[in-house]
Design a protein around this motif. Structure first.
Motif, short mmCIF file in Angstrom:
data_model
loop_
_atom_site.label_atom_id
_atom_site.label_comp_id
_atom_site.label_asym_id
_atom_site.label_seq_id
_atom_site.Cartn_x
_atom_site.Cartn_y
_atom_site.Cartn_z
N ILE C 7 20.97 38.94 31.90
CA ILE C 7 20.72 40.24 32.54
C ILE C 7 19.30 40.24 33.09
N ARG C 8 19.19 40.63 34.36
CA ARG C 8 17.86 40.79 34.96
C ARG C 8 17.79 42.21 35.51
N LYS C 19 21.05 43.15 37.53
CA LYS C 19 21.93 42.04 37.89
C LYS C 19 22.40 41.37 36.60
N VAL C 20 23.71 41.16 36.53
CA VAL C 20 24.30 40.61 35.31
C VAL C 20 25.17 39.40 35.65
N THR C 56 25.76 55.80 29.01
CA THR C 56 26.62 55.04 29.90
C THR C 56 26.29 55.35 31.36
N VAL C 57 26.11 54.28 32.17
CA VAL C 57 25.87 54.47 33.61
C VAL C 57 26.98 53.86 34.46
N LEU C 58 27.65 52.85 33.91
CA LEU C 58 28.67 52.17 34.69
C LEU C 58 29.83 51.78 33.78
N GLU C 59 31.05 52.08 34.26
CA GLU C 59 32.24 51.60 33.57
C GLU C 59 33.09 50.87 34.60
N LEU C 72 27.66 40.88 38.46
CA LEU C 72 27.66 42.31 38.79
C LEU C 72 26.24 42.74 39.12
N GLY C 73 26.10 43.46 40.22
CA GLY C 73 24.82 44.06 40.56
C GLY C 73 25.03 45.54 40.74
N PHE C 74 24.18 46.36 40.12
CA PHE C 74 24.27 47.81 40.32
C PHE C 74 22.88 48.42 40.27
N LYS C 75 22.80 49.69 40.69
CA LYS C 75 21.50 50.34 40.82
C LYS C 75 21.52 51.69 40.10
N VAL C 76 20.47 51.95 39.34
CA VAL C 76 20.43 53.20 38.57
C VAL C 76 19.14 53.95 38.87
N LYS C 77 19.32 55.17 39.36
CA LYS C 77 18.16 56.02 39.66
C LYS C 77 17.71 56.72 38.38
#
Lengths: 276, 155, 104
Positions: C7-8, C19-20, C56-59, C72-77
């Protein structure tokens, strides 16, 4: 069809020019001049990306995958192999120059005493044998492949620095050059037919990579985590032109790797990379 | 763009079937994305997949950006990135239309997660990669064609 | 035992960029083993969950259509440097894995 014919004419011209006994450095310069004249918009530094230098869509996919390459766990395995002491208690770092760091670009080199080309895999095997272990088989993914995939990351960014000094070294270089330019197999292709005269051209759906820049980035991980070593690729290439190849680790392929590597002198090592 | 239009035309019969299903009360258009039934991942073909996902024909949207290659380097690893600038985006599903089972993955966002997902998918054939976005109880879609060739070289 | 994820997570302005890389064969169940000629049974991650500081932010749901060793790449504000990202997956054989990383 027209392109193919032009390519054949090109082969004759270039083959003729390079067959004149020239120095390795003038060979390299001439090769670069050939590419840069044909593709003035592509910087020679980008040749380390191979065919990707010619296609932005492919390069974008490479960049996306390199952000977090799927083969990271293989490199970790290689790291463990690298750090595990050999039977004598010594490690690879103990018996290779500079602790094994920033040295991959010096290989292959010509060993005057032994009178032959020494590849990085030969050097690792010499280290193994000297420390009580058996030599690995060149081209074996699980051993030489995994180990060198990690070991080369220690030389990432190092400029390729192949030296051809003395008449015997030059003989080995010339032998490799001969293999590179000799047509072989049922299809009667040489390495140069594709990777010089037709570099940047599509062979069916495949963009062909230039010979300059080839040797800086092996082994590659094809399709994600399928490791392929440089000499395994040579064997594959020969097979593709329906030719029976000398095996990985043979003098013939070592000399080819020596010549081939010289062509990338001055370019930075890219270890390890994804290819399709 | 043309490829998308062609596909919409081609898919017209499938969409019709979905509409009939909705009319018959078999499926409901509004749904919680995270609750995608597992069966949707096994459904064959687009029409059955959309049905299993409980999706009525979603509206085309220009506010969904799909970053995917024109020609896949390798069908086993196709980088796909979906960004939705639709307000209130709560879910993104990724489908490869010509895969035996088109639904590849779906994601739902909460707690500050943006309408963005980046992943790598397998594609059996040249086909549209479709993103279906859920926002405010409605569904939107966009698609991009990715060509898959059988390649041999790479060095 | 499943291998660890990588995980980065870095801050890009006020958005955490996560990024996972998961370690998983992601077998579709539709592939034949070249050596044995037998079908390779389906073996893939079914669900993925990401949390930041326990929220939880992503399922996600996935199947064999996601590439081997899923990325998986995702973005969290609203996340900030030092927050803990926790990612978990469960596969179709019930195997599971949870790993964490701090946002840089």
């Amino acid at each position: 069809m027209k392109k193919a014919i032009l390519g054949l004419i090109g082969l004759g011209l270039l083959g003729g020019a390079v067959n004149v006994m020239a120095s390795p450095e003038s060979d390299r310069q001439e090769m670069i001049k050939y590419y840069t004249t044909k593709y003035p918009n592509i910087k020679i530094d980008d040749y380390v990306y191979g065919a990707l230098a010619f296609d932005a869509d492919s390069k974008a996919q490479y960049d996306a995958i390199m952000e977090f390459p799927p083969y990271e766990s293989v490199l970790e395995k290689g790291k463990k192999m690298w750090e595990t002491p050999l039977k004598s208690g010594k490690t690879y770092a103990d018996c290779l120059p500079n602790g094994g760091k920033n040295i991959a670009g010096n290989y292959p080199y010509f060993d005057e005493k032994a009178g032959k080309v020494v590849t990085l895999i030969d050097a690792i095997n010499a280290c193994r044998v000297a420390n009580g272990e058996q030599a690995y088989k060149p081209g074996d993914k699980a051993t030489t492949g995994t180990l060198t995939a990690y070991m080369r990351t220690l030389s990432d960014g190092m400029l390729m620095n192949i030296k051809v000094e003395g008449p015997k070294a030059l003989d080995a270089y010339e032998d490799g050059k001969k293999t590179f330019f000799s047509r072989a197999g049922q299809l009667n292709f040489s390495c140069a037919t594709c990777h010089v005269q037709n570099a940047g051209v599509r062979l069916r759906s495949e963009l062909i990579s230039p010979a300059v820049g080839h040797t800086v980035h092996w082994p590659v991980f094809r399709g994600g985590d399928n490791l392929v070593e440089l000499q395994t690729r040579y064997v594959g290439c020969f097979k593709s032109v329906r030719h029976i190849s000398a095996p990985a680790g043979s003098e013939k392929l070592n000399n080819l790797e020596y010549f081939h590597s010289y062509l990338s002198n001055g370019l930075p090592m890219k270890a390890s990379v994804f290819r399709k | 763009m043309n490829a998308l239009r062609r596909n919409v035309l081609k898919g017209a019969t499938g969409a019709g079937a979905v509409a009939v299903a909705v009319a018959a009360g078999l499926i409901t258009p509004a749904r919680v994305l995270a609750a995608t039934p597992r069966s949707a991942f096994d459904a064959k073909g687009m029409a059955d997949t959309m049905k299993a996902m409980g999706l009525a024909a979603p509206a085309d949207s220009k506010d969904i950006t799909i970053k995917a290659p024109d020609i896949a380097e390798n069908g086993a690893v196709v980088p796909v990135e979906v960004t939705s600038s639709i307000a209130g985006t709560s879910g993104i599903a990724i489908l490869a239309e010509k895969n035996a089972s088109p639904l590849v993955a779906d994601f739902s966002f909460q707690g500050g997660a943006q309408g963005f997902i980046s992943t790598r998918i397998k594609m059996a054939n040249t086909s549209l990669v479709r993103a279906v976005v859920t926002a405010g109880g409605k569904t939107y879609t966009a698609a991009k064609e990715v060509k898959v060739t059988i390649g041999g070289c790479g060095g | 035992m499943a291998e660890p994820m990588k995980i980065r997570a870095t801050m890009q302005g006020d958005v955490a960029d996560v990024k996972v890389l998961m370690n998983h064969p992601m077998e579709t169940g539709l592939r034949k083993d070249a050596k044995t000629g037998q079908m390779v049974p389906a073996h893939h991650i079914n669900t993925v969950t990401a949390k930041i500081n326990g929220n939880t932010v992503l399922e996600g749901n996935m199947a064999g259509g996601v590439s081997k060793n899923p990325y998986l790449g995702f973005k969290v504000k609203g996340a900030k440097s030092g927050d803990t990202v926790e990612v978990s997956w469960v596969d179709n054989k019930g195997d599971k894995r949870t790993d964490t990383a701090k946002i840089a």
